[in-house]
Design an enzyme around this catalytic site. Structure first.
Site, PDB file in Angstrom:
ATOM      1  N   GLU A   1      -2.769   3.789   6.032  1.00  0.00           N
ATOM      2  CA  GLU A   1      -3.872   4.460   5.338  1.00  0.00           C
ATOM      3  C   GLU A   1      -5.063   3.519   5.317  1.00  0.00           C
ATOM      4  O   GLU A   1      -4.873   2.295   5.289  1.00  0.00           O
ATOM      5  CB  GLU A   1      -3.490   4.776   3.882  1.00  0.00           C
TER       6      GLU A   1
ATOM      7  N   LYS B   1      -7.671   1.222   3.747  1.00  0.00           N
ATOM      8  CA  LYS B   1      -7.703   0.511   2.477  1.00  0.00           C
ATOM      9  C   LYS B   1      -9.150   0.529   1.994  1.00  0.00           C
ATOM     10  O   LYS B   1     -10.007  -0.144   2.558  1.00  0.00           O
ATOM     11  CB  LYS B   1      -7.210  -0.926   2.631  1.00  0.00           C
TER      12      LYS B   1
ATOM     13  N   ARG C   1      -6.463   0.435 -12.949  1.00  0.00           N
ATOM     14  CA  ARG C   1      -5.328  -0.385 -12.516  1.00  0.00           C
ATOM     15  C   ARG C   1      -4.693  -1.123 -13.688  1.00  0.00           C
ATOM     16  O   ARG C   1      -3.501  -1.355 -13.720  1.00  0.00           O
ATOM     17  CB  ARG C   1      -5.874  -1.364 -11.489  1.00  0.00           C
TER      18      ARG C   1
ATOM     19  N   GLU D   1      -7.910   5.864  -5.157  1.00  0.00           N
ATOM     20  CA  GLU D   1      -8.972   4.850  -5.209  1.00  0.00           C
ATOM     21  C   GLU D   1     -10.315   5.578  -5.231  1.00  0.00           C
ATOM     22  O   GLU D   1     -10.511   6.536  -4.498  1.00  0.00           O
ATOM     23  CB  GLU D   1      -8.864   3.972  -3.949  1.00  0.00           C
TER      24      GLU D   1
ATOM     25  N   PHE E   1      -3.861   8.829  -2.718  1.00  0.00           N
ATOM     26  CA  PHE E   1      -2.847   8.441  -1.733  1.00  0.00           C
ATOM     27  C   PHE E   1      -1.416   8.561  -2.255  1.00  0.00           C
ATOM     28  O   PHE E   1      -0.469   8.207  -1.562  1.00  0.00           O
ATOM     29  CB  PHE E   1      -3.107   7.034  -1.176  1.00  0.00           C
TER      30      PHE E   1
ATOM     31  N   LYS F   1      -0.566  -4.771   2.745  1.00  0.00           N
ATOM     32  CA  LYS F   1      -1.996  -4.621   2.994  1.00  0.00           C
ATOM     33  C   LYS F   1      -2.371  -5.524   4.144  1.00  0.00           C
ATOM     34  O   LYS F   1      -1.936  -6.678   4.201  1.00  0.00           O
ATOM     35  CB  LYS F   1      -2.805  -4.940   1.739  1.00  0.00           C
TER      36      LYS F   1
HETATM   37  P1  AMP Z   1      -5.387  -5.858  -3.428  1.00  0.00           P
HETATM   38  O1  AMP Z   1      -6.255  -5.534  -4.612  1.00  0.00           O
HETATM   39  O2  AMP Z   1      -6.082  -6.620  -2.350  1.00  0.00           O
HETATM   40  O3  AMP Z   1      -4.051  -6.445  -3.844  1.00  0.00           O
HETATM   41  O4  AMP Z   1      -5.017  -4.457  -2.739  1.00  0.00           O
HETATM   42  C1  AMP Z   1      -4.370  -3.437  -3.423  1.00  0.00           C
HETATM   43  C2  AMP Z   1      -5.385  -2.440  -3.902  1.00  0.00           C
HETATM   44  O5  AMP Z   1      -6.002  -1.762  -2.813  1.00  0.00           O
HETATM   45  C3  AMP Z   1      -4.804  -1.309  -4.712  1.00  0.00           C
HETATM   46  O6  AMP Z   1      -4.550  -1.663  -6.036  1.00  0.00           O
HETATM   47  C4  AMP Z   1      -5.855  -0.233  -4.606  1.00  0.00           C
HETATM   48  O7  AMP Z   1      -6.818  -0.404  -5.632  1.00  0.00           O
HETATM   49  C5  AMP Z   1      -6.539  -0.546  -3.283  1.00  0.00           C
HETATM   50  N1  AMP Z   1      -6.354   0.496  -2.253  1.00  0.00           N
HETATM   51  C6  AMP Z   1      -7.328   0.972  -1.448  1.00  0.00           C
HETATM   52  N2  AMP Z   1      -6.867   1.895  -0.606  1.00  0.00           N
HETATM   53  C7  AMP Z   1      -5.537   2.037  -0.866  1.00  0.00           C
HETATM   54  C8  AMP Z   1      -4.498   2.845  -0.300  1.00  0.00           C
HETATM   55  N3  AMP Z   1      -4.716   3.702   0.706  1.00  0.00           N
HETATM   56  N4  AMP Z   1      -3.250   2.711  -0.846  1.00  0.00           N
HETATM   57  C9  AMP Z   1      -3.000   1.841  -1.859  1.00  0.00           C
HETATM   58  N5  AMP Z   1      -3.948   1.047  -2.408  1.00  0.00           N
HETATM   59  C10 AMP Z   1      -5.205   1.137  -1.921  1.00  0.00           C
END
Ligand code: AMP
Length: 518
Positions: A212, A214, A234, A263, A303, A381
């Site tokens: 997906e 991000k 969050r 998101e 998502f 991610k």
């Molecule tokens: P990080 O903040 O770098 O740990 O990445 C995780 C965060 O990416 C999640 O908590 C979401 O806020 C964001 N995010 C953006 N797109 C997505 C997606 N398709 N699926 C899950 N999380 C996403």
């Protein structure tokens, strides 16, 4: 009916006991002994709260009136105390002060000195008996003869230990394991682990994965039942009032009661994504919300679907949850997504995400359940790598397959007239490039200790990395994480390499984005 004196007695025994196991046993015995309809109150009081934690009511006072003589009235029960707290919290508007004072005075009069002490502690928000949430959780399990894991899971869904204790008391271990998410009790969001290689991701997900986009915005969890809608961040702050546009979209969808995960991204008037700090203005706004809604529209990308038609999907596989999400949304407001089974297709999707201005992609295991608060290999991610231009200042001799080559390159950025090390890498070159680079660096050698060859800083390489970290070892204070050479930049002179100041700025910028703030 359980006397409040018994609760105060428990408090005194807990104070006198230092052993965790003994404290746990005392609490479990108490939870077994109280009447079923008092269990919730007992747990709330034990963690130093006048109301269960999911209950939004507040007392609005700090302690009991001091100048009240003890004595008079029947002995207090837990239920009496609960009812008095409820009246105090409900007293609002004209004459409220008098009602509140009257109730508190009565409570104080009926309490013994010991009871008064514990009432004050509950009102003050801290019981000070060395009983943590974790200990109460274990005591609930012990009292109900249930697994601690089942109690912890139920607590995640019910959002409240008092409710968990009541459930355990009413239905035992079976009721606990049947606990499911409920509308308007937000769940901790599932999180992802960093990955850098689609080969690894595909292996971890059994050869096939869902990618997906991000999005670089902020997480939202949306609940709906009937016409009521709630939106949480969050960190589970309620932002419903600040996001009337998201509420309106949620009201258009079918299948309530439902819980969706997604998101939101803030857009400028031209529809381009705005930085995270701008988006936070939307989340914090509680007055003049409508004006900001017009000024800064949000794009919404769902998502996940954790509940549909009132049925929990937490344990259903991701693929089934996605199908449910498609039903709820009718295919609108979804994250861009593709199922891939090979590295080339994954890279193509990643390139598409990055070209569209997004942070990278998420890779989700099709068979995986939703793990609230969990961070693991079910979700990865993969962020777009950033690049800087570094100068090679030294190289280590290779071993194994790389014997005979200078194959581990010391990377540096410009620091005034000098160069400051920020990382090492042996990744990114082909065998032919290794061989050619080895010849080139030998010609530039300044010193050789038999392992590391220091060279004149002349070769510039473009280096990809995933993150800039603080480094205790490098004098520069910074290090590139997951560095790999993207290109040899013969078009650049060392004087055109990235500077340490620029790298510091890039490091600071990382903190401006949500990944760190969250
Ligand atoms: P990080 O903040 O770098 O740990 O990445 C995780 C965060 O990416 C999640 O908590 C979401 O806020 C964001 N995010 C953006 N797109 C997505 C997606 N398709 N699926 C899950 N999380 C996403």
């Amino acid at each position: 009916m359980t006397l409040f004196a018994e609760f105060a007695g428990l408090g005194r025994r807990l104070e006198a006991t230092s052993g965790r196991l003994e404290k746990r046993r005392l609490v479990a015995d108490f939870l077994r002994a109280v009447e079923a309809d008092e269990v919730g109150l007992a747990v709330a009081f034990l963690i130093g709260r006048p109301f269960p934690s999911s209950d939004p009511r507040v007392l609005g006072v700090r302690w009991l009136p001091r100048e009240v003589a003890s004595g008079g009235g029947p002995p207090l029960t837990l239920a009496d105390v609960g009812a008095a707290f409820a009246d105090v919290a409900a007293a609002a508007g004209a004459g409220s002060r008098r009602t509140r004072d009257a109730r508190l005075t009565e409570l104080a009069r009926r309490a013994s000195p010991d009871e008064r002490d514990f009432l004050d502690r509950i009102i003050g928000g801290e019981l000070r008996t060395g009983v943590s949430h974790g200990l109460v959780l274990e005591a609930i399990a012990l009292a109900a003869d249930a697994d601690v894991a089942a109690v912890r899971r139920a607590a995640l869904f019910l959002g409240d230990l008092a409710a968990v204790a009541a459930l355990a008391r009413a239905g035992g271990a079976a009721a606990l394991s049947g606990a499911a998410p409920r509308p308007f009790v937000p769940l901790l969001p599932m999180l992802a682990e960093i990955a850098t290689d689609f080969g690894d991701v595909l292996r971890a997900h059994g050869g096939r994965t869902a990618l997906e986009f991000k999005y670089d915005g902020a997480r939202v969890q949306v609940h709906r039942e009937g016409e009521r809608v709630g939106v949480w961040t969050r960190r589970l702050s309620d932002v419903t009032r600040s996001l009337p546009d998201i509420v309106a979209v949620t009201r258009e969808l079918a299948g309530a009661p439902f819980i969706l995960d997604g998101e939101v991204v803030a857009l400028d008037a031209a529809g381009r994504p705005l930085p995270f700090q701008e988006l936070m203005r939307r989340f914090r706004r509680v007055h003049g919300v409508e004006a900001l809604v017009r000024e800064m529209p949000l794009a919404l990308h769902f998502f996940d679907c954790l509940m549909l038609d009132g049925r929990s999907l937490i344990d259903a596989p991701y693929a089934e949850r996605w199908a449910a999400l498609t039903r709820v949304t009718g295919g609108r407001y979804l994250a861009e997504r593709a199922l891939v089974g090979d590295v080339d297709a994954a890279q193509a999707f990643h390139a598409r995400a990055v070209a569209a201005g997004h942070e990278g992609v998420m890779a989700k295991d099709l068979g995986s359940a939703y793990e609230p608060g969990g961070r693991g290999k079910r979700w990865f991610k993969l962020k777009a790598a950033e690049t800087v231009d570094c100068v090679i200042v030294a190289a280590d001799r290779g071993s194994g397959r790389r014997v005979g080559w200078l194959s581990n390159y010391h990377l540096a950025v410009r620091d005034g007239e000098a160069f400051a090390d920020v990382g090492k890498t042996f990744k990114g070159l082909t065998d032919a490039q290794f061989a050619a680079m080895t010849d080139r660096l030998r010609a530039l050698a300044l010193e050789d200790d038999g392992y590391t060859v220091r060279v004149r800083p002349e070769v510039v390489v473009e280096v990809e990395y995933n993150e800039i970290q603080r480094s205790p070892t490098y004098r520069s204070g910074l290090a590139l994480r997951f560095a790999r050479i993207a290109r040899i930049r013969d078009d650049k002179a060392p004087g055109q390499a990235t500077t340490l100041d620029e790298l510091r700025a890039l490091y600071e910028r990382q903190f401006a984005t949500k990944g760190r703030a969250g």
